[in-house]
Design an enzyme around this catalytic site. Structure first.
Site, PDB file in Angstrom:
ATOM      1  N   THR A 197       0.516  -1.280   0.048  1.00 25.31           N
ATOM      2  CA  THR A 197      -0.219  -0.168  -0.019  1.00 25.31           C
ATOM      3  C   THR A 197       0.635   0.861   0.368  1.00 25.31           C
ATOM      4  O   THR A 197       0.672   2.554  -0.573  1.00 25.31           O
ATOM      5  CB  THR A 197      -0.636  -0.008   1.389  1.00 25.31           C
ATOM      6  OG1 THR A 197      -0.145  -0.143   2.516  1.00 25.31           O
ATOM      7  CG2 THR A 197      -2.262  -1.226   1.370  1.00 25.31           C
ATOM      8  N   LEU A 243      -3.247   5.784   0.156  1.00 26.16           N
ATOM      9  CA  LEU A 243      -4.470   4.960   0.575  1.00 26.16           C
ATOM     10  C   LEU A 243      -4.832   3.608   0.263  1.00 26.16           C
ATOM     11  O   LEU A 243      -3.950   3.258   0.003  1.00 26.16           O
ATOM     12  CB  LEU A 243      -5.412   6.195  -0.241  1.00 26.16           C
ATOM     13  CG  LEU A 243      -5.890   6.721  -0.431  1.00 26.16           C
ATOM     14  CD1 LEU A 243      -7.036   7.575  -1.469  1.00 26.16           C
ATOM     15  CD2 LEU A 243      -5.900   7.843   0.921  1.00 26.16           C
ATOM     16  N   HIS A 244      -4.200   3.762   1.969  1.00 24.20           N
ATOM     17  CA  HIS A 244      -4.117   1.840   1.984  1.00 24.20           C
ATOM     18  C   HIS A 244      -5.278   1.060   2.026  1.00 24.20           C
ATOM     19  O   HIS A 244      -5.086   0.516   1.294  1.00 24.20           O
ATOM     20  CB  HIS A 244      -3.595   1.913   3.779  1.00 24.20           C
ATOM     21  CG  HIS A 244      -2.488   2.701   4.118  1.00 24.20           C
ATOM     22  ND1 HIS A 244      -1.279   2.088   3.711  1.00 24.20           N
ATOM     23  CD2 HIS A 244      -2.160   3.811   4.712  1.00 24.20           C
ATOM     24  CE1 HIS A 244      -0.549   3.109   4.149  1.00 24.20           C
ATOM     25  NE2 HIS A 244      -0.910   4.485   4.885  1.00 24.20           N
ATOM     26  N   ASP A 245      -6.458   1.387   2.558  1.00 23.50           N
ATOM     27  CA  ASP A 245      -7.382   0.642   2.394  1.00 23.50           C
ATOM     28  C   ASP A 245      -7.959   0.450   1.072  1.00 23.50           C
ATOM     29  O   ASP A 245      -8.785  -0.585   1.159  1.00 23.50           O
ATOM     30  CB  ASP A 245      -8.362   0.667   3.701  1.00 23.50           C
ATOM     31  CG  ASP A 245      -8.052   0.825   4.773  1.00 23.50           C
ATOM     32  OD1 ASP A 245      -7.367  -0.174   5.548  1.00 23.50           O
ATOM     33  OD2 ASP A 245      -8.765   1.208   5.785  1.00 23.50           O
ATOM     34  N   CYS A 247      -6.983  -0.577  -1.107  1.00 20.88           N
ATOM     35  CA  CYS A 247      -6.244  -1.511  -2.095  1.00 20.88           C
ATOM     36  C   CYS A 247      -6.840  -2.776  -1.906  1.00 20.88           C
ATOM     37  O   CYS A 247      -6.727  -4.195  -3.115  1.00 20.88           O
ATOM     38  CB  CYS A 247      -4.669  -1.769  -1.688  1.00 20.88           C
ATOM     39  SG  CYS A 247      -3.409  -0.183  -2.037  1.00 20.88           S
TER      40      CYS A 247
END
Length: 315
Positions: A197, A243-245, A247
């Site tokens: 991420t 932006l992690h989530d 992904c």
């Protein structure tokens, strides 16, 4: 055309959680969100629950129920991240109070009931925060485990170290015991760690395109992202912040954008230095059987193009 994949989103919004939810809502031909469960994580449970409701209404789907879940980790005290997300968890936007009522019952029971009522292998669980709700569901009703199609989680890290301690990523650090339950359950598991991420870099140009959509989702989403990016500016000294989530949802939509390896992952529960670390046996040095697909690379330009295209569908 095949039917959309049924998913439950387990979440602790969080600006990046909000983008993951919105990306799923903008992809109805691919994903059917049958419900959202909230968990304490980025901010306490009352706020993550409210945030999940508000994001669903922002995306035009107040009909999707939100079920409030676990208010604390399985063993340790709750650790939250207002220092990243602001006191509300969704600082940077101005969303009205939700109009739809909460779903009746506890989030853990919603996960159990949904899996037991559905055909085995037809529901995927997407965990965007600490894995407390899913682990508690597995402990309360072990019969759900073989009925889960797949668990796709945002969490962990190895090559990049941690983002909460030198060794541990936030979602796993908050409830490592829950992660241990899930990682040892024998369920099909795909992990999107910060090693992957951190490469999902949101640029100022992309933020400008998002705001230029002129929709409520575009304007409020850009506000959230701009607030969230401030922490990245301070941490990395750059104007490109991941932006992690989203992904997790991006992987479900277009898995070819991602690459990784099937390997063994264990959760460190005991060390005062590395507790909460996801110990990824990338090179198979232990010869332990693989239990998880660990993603490490993604096509950043294609990922953000996909996200903009799907967010543009929303009101």
């Amino acid at each position: 055309m095949s039917a959309p994949r049924k998913i439950i989103i387990d979440t602790d919004p969080g600006q990046d959680d909000a983008f993951a939810i919105l990306l799923a809502l903008g992809s109805p031909e691919d994903l059917e969100v049958i419900g959202v469960t909230s968990v304490a994580g980025n901010v306490p449970l009352a706020r993550t629950t409210l945030n999940a409701q508000m994001v669903l209404e922002l995306g035009g789907r107040p009909d999707i129920p939100v079920y409030s879940g676990c208010a604390r980790p399985m063993v340790r005290a709750l650790f939250t991240a207002e220092y990243v997300h602001g006191d509300s968890g969704l600082d940077g936007c101005d969303l009205p109070s939700p109009t739809a009522p909460l779903g009746t019952g506890h989030g853990v029971d919603f996960i159990i009931d949904s899996l037991m009522a559905a055909e085995p292998g037809t529901i995927t669980i997407c965990t965007l925060g600490p894995m407390t709700n899913l682990a508690m569901a597995m402990v309360k009703q072990p019969a759900i485990v073989p009925r889960i199609a797949e668990v796709v989680l945002m969490g962990g890290g190895f090559f990049e170290g941690g983002n909460t301690t030198p060794a541990a990523e936030f979602n796993i650090f908050v409830d490592p015991h829950a992660a241990h339950v899930v990682f040892t359950a024998g369920v099909k598991l795909t992990m999107v760690p910060i090693d992957c991420t951190y490469k999902a870099l949101m640029t100022p140009a992309w933020l400008g395109e998002l705001r230029a959509l002129g929709t409520r989702t575009g304007v409020q989403g850009a506000g959230m992202a701009e607030f969230y990016q401030r922490f990245g500016n301070q941490k990395f000294g750059t104007d490109r912040y991941p932006l992690h989530d989203p992904c997790v949802i991006g992987y479900l939509l277009q898995p070819a954008l991602f690459s990784g390896r099937h390997c063994h992952v264990a959760i460190d529960l005991v060390s005062p230095l590395t507790g909460g670390m996801t110990v990824v046996d990338w090179w198979n040095v232990t010869k332990n059987p693989p239990n998880c697909t660990v993603l490490r690379e993604l096509d950043n330009d294609a990922f953000y193009a996909l996200m903009l295209e799907r967010l543009a569908r929303l009101p």
